[in-house]
Design a protein around this motif. Sequence first.
Motif, short mmCIF file in Angstrom:
data_model
loop_
_atom_site.label_atom_id
_atom_site.label_comp_id
_atom_site.label_asym_id
_atom_site.label_seq_id
_atom_site.Cartn_x
_atom_site.Cartn_y
_atom_site.Cartn_z
N UNK A 409 1.08 -1.25 -0.07
CA UNK A 409 0.01 -0.16 0.03
C UNK A 409 0.87 1.20 0.01
N UNK A 410 1.03 1.95 -0.89
CA UNK A 410 1.69 3.20 -1.26
C UNK A 410 3.05 3.06 -0.48
N UNK A 411 3.80 2.10 -0.86
CA UNK A 411 5.18 2.01 -0.02
C UNK A 411 6.29 2.80 -0.42
N UNK A 412 6.87 3.57 0.25
CA UNK A 412 8.30 4.24 -0.35
C UNK A 412 9.21 3.76 0.52
N UNK A 420 19.61 9.02 0.87
CA UNK A 420 19.25 9.80 -0.15
C UNK A 420 18.67 9.33 -1.65
N UNK A 421 18.87 7.95 -1.44
CA UNK A 421 18.27 7.41 -2.82
C UNK A 421 17.06 6.62 -2.35
N UNK A 422 15.76 7.32 -3.19
CA UNK A 422 14.69 6.60 -3.12
C UNK A 422 14.44 5.06 -3.79
N UNK A 677 22.36 0.43 -9.53
CA UNK A 677 21.65 0.12 -8.40
C UNK A 677 21.83 1.25 -7.29
N UNK A 678 20.80 1.54 -6.75
CA UNK A 678 20.94 2.73 -5.77
C UNK A 678 21.04 2.02 -4.38
#
Length: 1310
Positions: A409-412, A420-422, A677-678
Amino acid sequence: MKEAFKLTPIPGVDKGADQNGDETKKEKALSVGFFQLFQFANTKEIAMMVVGSFCAFVHGTAPSLMLLVYGVMTDSFVNHELVVQELKDPNKMCENSTIYWINGSVYEKAETTTFCGTDIEAEITILAYYYLGLGMVAMISTYLQITLWVSAAASQTDRIRKTYFRKVMQMEIGWFDCTSAGELNSSITDDMYKINTAMADQVSIFIQRISTFLSGIMVGFIGGWKLTLVVLAASPLICLGAGLLAMALTQLTEKGLKAYAKAGGVANEALSSIRTVAAFGGEEKEAERYDRNLVEAQRLGLRKGMILGLFRGYLWCIIFLTYALAFWYGSQLVIVTKEMTPGSLIQVFFAVLMGALNLGQASPCLEAFASGRAAAKSIFDTIEREPKIDCFSDEGHILDKVKGDIEFHNVTFFYPSRPEAKILNNLSMQVKEGETTAFVGPSGSGKSTAIQLIQRFYDPDEGMVTLDGHDIRTLNIKWVRSLIGIVEQEPVLFATTIAENIRFGKPGATMEDIIHATKEANAYNFIMALPQRFDTFVGDGGGQMSGGQKQRIALARALIRNPKILLLDMATSALDNESEAVVQEALDKVRMGRTTISVAHRLSTIKNVEVIVGFEHGHVVERGTHSELLEKKGVYFTLVTLQTQGTSSQTNDEVSPAQREEVDVKMRSGSCRSNKRNSVRLRSHSTLSSHDIPDAVLGSLRIFPSMEIETEYRDENEDDDDEKVEPAPVARVLKYNQPEWPYLLLGSLGALVNGSVLPIYAILLSEIIGTFSIPDPNKQSQIITGICVLFFIIAVASFLSHFTQTYAFSKSGELLTRRLRKVAFQTMLRQEIGWFDDPRNNPGTLTTRLATDASMVQGAAGPQIGMVIYSLTSMGASIIIAFYFSWKLALVILCFLPFIGLSGALQAKLLTGFANQDMKSMEAAGQVSSEALNNIRTIAGLAKESLFVESYEKALEPPFKSAIKSGQIYGLCYGFSECVIFLSNAASFRYGGYLVVSEGLSTETVFRVISSIIISAQAFGRCATYAPDYTKAKIAAAQFFKILDRVPKISLSPKNGEKWDNFRGEIEFLDCKFTYPTRPDIQVLKGLVVSVKPGQTLAFVGCSGCGKSTSIQLLERFYDPDEGQVRIDGRLSHRVNVPFIRAQIGMVSQEPVLFDCSIAENIQYGDNTRIVSMEEIVEAAKKAFLHDFVMTLPNKYETQVGTQGSQLARGEKQRIAIARAIVRKPKILLLDEATSALDTESEKIVQSALDEARKGRTCIIIAHKLSTIQCADAIAVMSQGVVIELGTHDELMARRGAYHKLVTTGTPIS
């Protein structure tokens, strides 16, 4: 539990903030308080430490009380001597304890009356009994002091170790991302060792030294306060010297170790990557790089030698100057003012001097406390930290029935290590129960991250992940993980048997369960073919298994759990086509009724799944079935088209030219650019000790068939050699030290002077005591002034000789160490590859040998020679003096010499820390902790943290028992060594008293003989102390010379073998047979016959373990065949010059090895015979499709790639390896699975680079992906060590044989 319901905590960012906060705190408080070290002590241990401290205090007073007795004894002897001098006059006689003139009047001296007639023997006997009593008290108190403190510390350290390891295993994965496993391992060993040192015997020794200092000063003031103050004035100089010396040495030793650690890192990197070093002829380059890093260690070693020399000289100079001052001023107080007796002069002087020296000697203890407190900081901080996801927690719900519905569900999400890297950007998606969902998308789009959130390795920063509608943060973590079976791209196996590895999935599984799981995973057949079957040891990290075998064992481990949810993260990427097809079939079967999520780069493996989810930039961009997504022409369509380009007509997926064109346009517009890859993906790397050779464990090699048996026996003998190494002769060690002979000569002269100083001191001291027996005061003053001048001269000579000896030998020793290290490292690099395959020659062992053995060899040369010369001179001169003046007394005291020497040696050895023994017994526990921390993700996924905690605690039992036992032995030895000094003094003076009475021996002679023998005993003790080091040094030297003397079976000499100008690159394998000697029962090549013409491409295909990689290694001359021939341009390979043939070959392997330096330097490594220009580097990078990527980096070509290229994605590493091969301008190109581990887009780019690189070169390719080799001039299908089919792709397809089967049953060529 409250926090579990919050949807918007940001652990990633918090963590970063926590870390910054920690940094600030660290600066403020770098260590814990001293008493905080003992926070884990229980009541019993506190009582033990209190009693131990009291005993240490009592022990500390014993030497001062001994000096009181010594003072009284000196007075008795001096008075007796005075009476003897008086009665030499024939007109005097002794009656009623008074001296009379013969005429009857009482003989009176001015001011005092001399008493006579006292029984000197009776007096000395009583004093000897005092000595005995003090000796017994010292022995008992020493034993208790050491045993109690060591036992209490061992219990506490054991408790801290267990608590720390349990807490570390309890931490969330995000914490491990920010903390390296190496650091944690060193904390568990080094930091705990430092804490133990700070809590154990050092505390009791510190108390004892302070007690000696205080009681010494008190005895001084009791005997004579004026002289005490004068000697005390000089004491700060001694204390300061001793303290500064200890500090300087500690700092320099630490810096030296750090400096050598860099060189050790270079050595370890080179030896771990020996195949790459050998393939690119980098042996000399690595030796130079290693030597450059040794310079700093050598410089610090020389500085240490210089400072040590200055301080030693300074200390002895101050001590002798203090002697001069104290005896001159003291003699005034005895002779002129009569305030003191000769005995109290000696008593005061030695008491204050001893006190000051003890205060100085207490400083190393302070150093140990400081180290322990600093080490405890990180340990205690970790113990106090509360994990954000507690894997040991029993909290959380357990659902009665699990369906297996998973929803995001709307995972960040941000990785804690890279806030700093999403990585996931508002990700929402659903995985339905019982369905198989495939995640596809370019590298770095968040596929594996989503899987890790399901396992609850991390919690989302925003949004939530639900299982059957429940936020997984509210569910019991152990229970959630028990529902999940996972198979990763790089599976981790533990260093135990195959059966035990599978049992990790389900504790208590029966053999039937295990067999069933292995059959499901297509692993049963290969396991049964192994000699030990299920009891086969898989090696460290599964190193004894091939990639495919490891993958199938990991799959069996996942399936035995009968999981409700199955996560497959590129689970078949390491398999060859046939195995992949069978495993895929097994997976298709076991997926039924389970919620399955599959991350795949080979899209053919997922086209039959119910749902395919397309990821891009951390969110879902499309969802549907294979055919639906092809119609949408989005991410999935692009990836499929990339994989289908260039395939044959056998492709199952039809994609029209028009569609392809559309994709090309999209690609150019960059809609699907692979972003780096972040996240920091800390996948546990399996140790590929077999270096991509799955078929056998490698061993040393056999050159000709006739030598097979002989070689096998020789290997066994080598084994024995390791067990019984004959110590090397010192002459040979000194031969390596030959260039430094002027330093050795100078140091030896210094040692000779030093050795003679102490016997001279014994003569002067007894001379002073004897002087007080002279009746004439003027004559007394005159002699004492002369002696004080001599002390002054000795002080200056001592300073110069100590500095000369220490510095000269340090210099020669450091130069020898560097020379030995470099020569040994060069010799190691020159050995054939088979030598490194022997487990005894693994990189860790060899690096350790370079580090420790070379510095140990100094024990047979360097400073040790100086100590031996010094001790022998001292001992020889002292014994000669003693026998010259009284052979009888000398003989009696000599009986104690072995005991005094032995006790001195024991004391010195034990005081440097008996804990060294424990380091050895800690190795088993170290292996458990190391394996656990390096593979923490796998353990967390299996929810087996508590199992490793139990194993670790069990492994700690032997070291704990050994520590308690060592404490007892240490206490006994130390007690004995202290007691012996008292006993020898008692016996010597008692017998001396007897000789004075019965044979008229003078007081001066008694003191001279006793002082001389005690000095020789100390020298003997010093020699005995160095004896073990000396033996170790000779054994270490023998180990070294064994390496130096070994003749490699494949010579790397530039002179040996044939070379020719017009190298064409024609290769023939003629009936080659080959066996790795470590597995003599498995023949890998059984008559390989195949050839390739100049400029042609030959491809090897076949199952894992059929000998493909082995044939490439024969060509590189890593090995020579047992039978048959390898011909290069018609010449026999074993007659060709090795550097010459390797210079013609460029190699790119499946897991390319990069060195910890810049991208440019890694590419330059391709040709080590010259300096590769920047233009060439750029040109090679362009050919490898690398240049554009490098130019996007901030430091461009100067970007550091990290250890083993860890800072780069796989595709980038692979392209650097290709550029490295191109720079070499090779005539032959070897590609060993060069694209197998890449995602579609990276593979596409790398494949283009390889096709470019192949032009105009002879090329041999090994591939599991058959699509990459269809354009080869010849394809050789290998099975069980022989070629069973040979021809072009079309010819072999027409034959419908093995190749046709591989193409059609394996992954469709897409």
